[in-house]
Enzyme design. Structure first.
Site, PDB file in Angstrom:
ATOM      1  N   ARG A 199      29.655  -4.452 -10.440  1.00  0.00           N
ATOM      2  CA  ARG A 199      30.839  -3.979 -10.176  1.00  0.00           C
ATOM      3  C   ARG A 199      30.795  -2.659  -9.292  1.00  0.00           C
ATOM      4  NH1 ARG A 199      32.021  -2.922 -16.370  1.00  0.00           N
ATOM      5  NH2 ARG A 199      30.719  -4.576 -16.512  1.00  0.00           N
ATOM      6  N   VAL A 246      26.988  -7.425  -5.961  1.00  0.00           N
ATOM      7  CA  VAL A 246      27.557  -6.426  -5.603  1.00  0.00           C
ATOM      8  C   VAL A 246      26.973  -5.215  -4.906  1.00  0.00           C
ATOM      9  CG1 VAL A 246      26.696  -5.430  -7.644  1.00  0.00           C
ATOM     10  CG2 VAL A 246      28.774  -4.685  -6.971  1.00  0.00           C
ATOM     11  N   HIS A 264      27.686   1.961  -7.599  1.00  0.00           N
ATOM     12  CA  HIS A 264      27.788   0.602  -8.139  1.00  0.00           C
ATOM     13  C   HIS A 264      26.567   0.139  -9.187  1.00  0.00           C
ATOM     14  CE1 HIS A 264      24.326  -1.632  -6.693  1.00  0.00           C
ATOM     15  NE2 HIS A 264      24.169  -0.771  -5.765  1.00  0.00           N
ATOM     16  N   CYS A 265      27.107  -0.502 -10.122  1.00  0.00           N
ATOM     17  CA  CYS A 265      26.090  -1.184 -11.080  1.00  0.00           C
ATOM     18  C   CYS A 265      25.662  -2.555 -10.908  1.00  0.00           C
ATOM     19  CB  CYS A 265      26.668  -0.928 -12.494  1.00  0.00           C
ATOM     20  SG  CYS A 265      28.048  -1.787 -12.901  1.00  0.00           S
ATOM     21  N   VAL A 266      25.241  -3.144 -11.867  1.00  0.00           N
ATOM     22  CA  VAL A 266      24.768  -4.470 -11.524  1.00  0.00           C
ATOM     23  C   VAL A 266      25.875  -5.607 -11.172  1.00  0.00           C
ATOM     24  CG1 VAL A 266      24.719  -5.630 -13.959  1.00  0.00           C
ATOM     25  CG2 VAL A 266      22.983  -6.190 -12.366  1.00  0.00           C
TER      26      VAL A 266
END
Length: 645
Positions: A30, A70, A26-28
């Protein structure tokens, strides 16, 4: 039980189960999946989840937009799925396995040429205009050009070379720079290497008369010919990768305290030597082979069949830069046959690729961002310069390029089988008909109609099946509907219309959110907002409140103001890959902040050196309506009246 437990279970089911997941991270904002079979993912059901704000596929990754929470969702998902997450780099590496060789090749070409598209479009339009006024006999009963009869047009023709022809003459410089930027090595070394390929000290190989013996650099035991590679693509690409891997090698083994001396010196000099002794000759050998094959095919009894092959493969030649070799073949044909049957096919290929772009203009007529590239690329292509159309549109989507090749192939066969001949090399594209011998103009016109209609019809038919809603309109319709539904019940947002309290968190140039590269932000799925292209490394709090999220890598911050505004500041594009390097974080999650407090200091020179964009989205994640008052203007951190809420 987490508040995301139910949605995490459903996402696992809708995405095709644990066995369909090759990798996840995951990123920030999604979740990023690499799936074994993307067809098993049910996008409609995924987007119906309360936690999901939209989906899209990019570079082999299936991405689900969640928002600021997320990381919590990701932890719950991996726990339920019973799988271990991996790093973003590992996901990107796994994603490449979902791409075919052609997809990887096209993706890499697109990444190299995308930064060059504005210059290519500009140069294409200018060169097309120069061709019209300088090569077409428009006045005095079709005996003279505007340049020959008007001092103004003569001066304009000469002056525009600086902007137009120079763009393509020095194209290797842009290519080498772009590759060093993409690979995260020293860009100024790339620029210098590119300049050594086109230096005025070198002969322009295209202008060398037959039998010319070029001067050499004489080292006693070896000589190197002083020949340039102006407008060449393959030598520039190969030279750039030599430089990139040499620099990476020396940087890896050289101690830091002498790297400033060793790395540039021992990277650049060998790269220049190899470019002029190995890469260049190989490129010209390839070009000579192609030229001889074309000549033999055109003059054989199977010329019409060869015409179909040439018509199909001419545009791919343009991609390599080897299409310039056809000029020498044209001159030989003109000498032998008092005309050339090759040039008409070149003009028809331009028309076919332009017609594919025209179809994309029709299909994407509601996509303002696409039109900014499509329209000038189409005009440029019809005037004989195809690079903007190829690199900016047709190769990007793939199918328009193939549809253009089919139309060019059929049109070329009609042209050659009808004996169509041009009296000389003229203007490519539509104006090319003016260089056709009068007795062949009607049949060339028929071939032109074919080059117009077939690519346009094929691209339109295929595009209606291939293009996504985001490709067509510039906004993902599903995400837009979701965002609209989420915003209906927010009466509190309607009451907060005061913009004076909000200050710019960054110094730089303002951008519309819809104009940035990242689909997740540009689509509005995360919320409305704006972006700033950072010019100063200091990022400050735009209001007083609390730090809700401080990403471990320091590249993203979720903030909440005292009066309830919630925003996400995402510094740059793909900066998560820097793993915190270049970010001097000054706050932490849960910390109270005052307006103007420094959140992070960014080493923008380092970020640029790693090939990362500094365009920074500032998104209101609480669903507020946001209007950027002025785009493409300079603002300083702390400035007010830049948005209306």
């Amino acid at each position: 039980m987490s508040k995301f437990t139910e949605d995490a279970k459903l996402l696992l089911e809708y995405i095709g189960g644990k066995d369909n997941i090759k990798a996840v991270t995951h990123c920030v904002t999604r979740m990023r999946f690499v799936l074994i079979d993307e067809k098993k993912a049910d996008e409609k059901k995924i987007e119906s989840l309360k936690s999901a704000k939209g989906t899209f596929t990019q570079a082999g990754q299936f991405q689900v937009i969640i928002g600021n929470e997320v990381s919590e969702f990701y932890n719950e998902f991996t726990k339920i799925a019973g799988i271990d997450g991996v790093s973003k780099d590992a996901v990107k590496a796994a994603a490449k396995s979902n791409q075919t060789f052609v997809q990887k090749l096209m993706a890499n070409l697109a990444e190299i040429f995308t930064p060059l598209i504005p210059a290519l479009i500009c140069g294409g339009l200018i060169l097309g205009f120069r061709s019209v006024i300088g090569d077409i006999k428009l006045v005095e009963d079709g005996t003279k050009t505007l340049v020959e009869t008007s001092q103004f047009f003569a001066g304009l023709y000469s002056f525009l070379w600086l902007i137009g022809e120079a763009i393509f003459h020095f194209l290797p410089v842009g290519i080498v720079w772009s590759i060093t930027r993409k690979m995260g090595t020293t860009q100024i070394l790339g620029i210098i290497l590119g300049l050594t390929l086109v230096s005025p000290q070198l002969l322009n190989a295209y202008n060398m008369a037959p039998g010319t013996v070029p001067p050499v650099w004489d080292f006693g035991f070896v000589q190197i010919e002083m020949v340039g590679y102006q407008a060449q693509v393959i030598p520039a690409i190969l030279a750039a990768f030599i430089l990139v891997y040499l620099e990476k090698f020396w940087r890896r083994i050289t101690p830091d305290y002498i790297s400033m001396i060793i790395v540039p010196l021992f990277s650049l000099i060998p790269a220049v030597i190899l470019a002029h002794t190995v890469v260049g000759p190989i490129g010209w050998a390839i070009g000579s082979f192609i030229a001889n094959a074309v000549y033999a095919g055109l003059t054989s009894s199977f010329g019409w069949l060869f015409a179909g092959v040439f018509g199909f493969f001419y545009a791919p030649l343009v991609i390599t830069g080897l299409h310039h070799m056809t000029n020498a073949i044209d001159l030989q044909l003109m000498s032998q046959f008092n005309g050339t049957i090759l040039w008409p096919m070149v003009a028809l290929s331009n028309i076919a690729q332009g017609s594919a772009v025209l179809a994309m203009i029709f299909l994407q007529r509601k996509n303002e961002r696409a039109k900014q590239i499509n329209v000038p690329a189409c005009i440029s292509c019809y005037l004989g310069v195809t690079e903007p159309a190829l690199f900016g549109v047709n190769l990007k989507y793939g199918f328009p390029f193939i549809c253009g090749l089919v139309g060019s192939c059929i049109a070329a066969m009609i042209s050659v089988s009808s004996g169509v001949m041009a009296s000389s090399i003229g203007v490519g594209g539509i104006p090319g008909i003016l260089s056709i011998k009068p007795q062949f103009m009607f049949m060339f016109f028929i071939a032109m109609i074919v080059a117009f209609c077939i690519p346009f019809i094929l691209t339109t038919v295929v595009g209606k099946k291939k293009l996504t809603s985001e490709d067509v309109s510039g906004v993902d319709i599903k995400q837009a509907e979701f965002t609209e539904t989420e915003n209906i019940d927010s009466e509190e947002n309607k009451l907060d219309t005061v913009a004076e309290n909000f200050q710019a968190p960054i110094t730089g140039i303002t951008k519309k959110l819809s104009d940035i590269e990242d689909k997740g932000f540009a689509s509005g799925a995360m919320g409305e907002g704006f972006a700033i292209e950072m010019q100063d490394g200091k990022v400050v709090a735009p209001f007083s409140g609390e730090v809700m999220v401080c990403f471990p890598t320091g590249h993203a911050y979720g903030l909440k103001s005292n009066d309830g505004k919630e925003i996400l500041i995402h510094i740059g594009m793909d900066t998560v890959e820097l793993d915190g390097k270049g970010f001097d974080v000054k706050v932490q999650a849960g910390q109270k902040i005052k307006q103007g407090d420094v959140l992070v200091n960014v080493d923008i020179d380092y970020v640029k050196s790693q090939g990362k964009s500094l365009v920074t989205p500032i998104v209101f994640t609480d669903g507020r309506k946001v209007e950027l008052l002025q785009e493409n203007v300079a603002v300083k951190a702390g400035d007010e009246n830049i948005i209306k809420l």
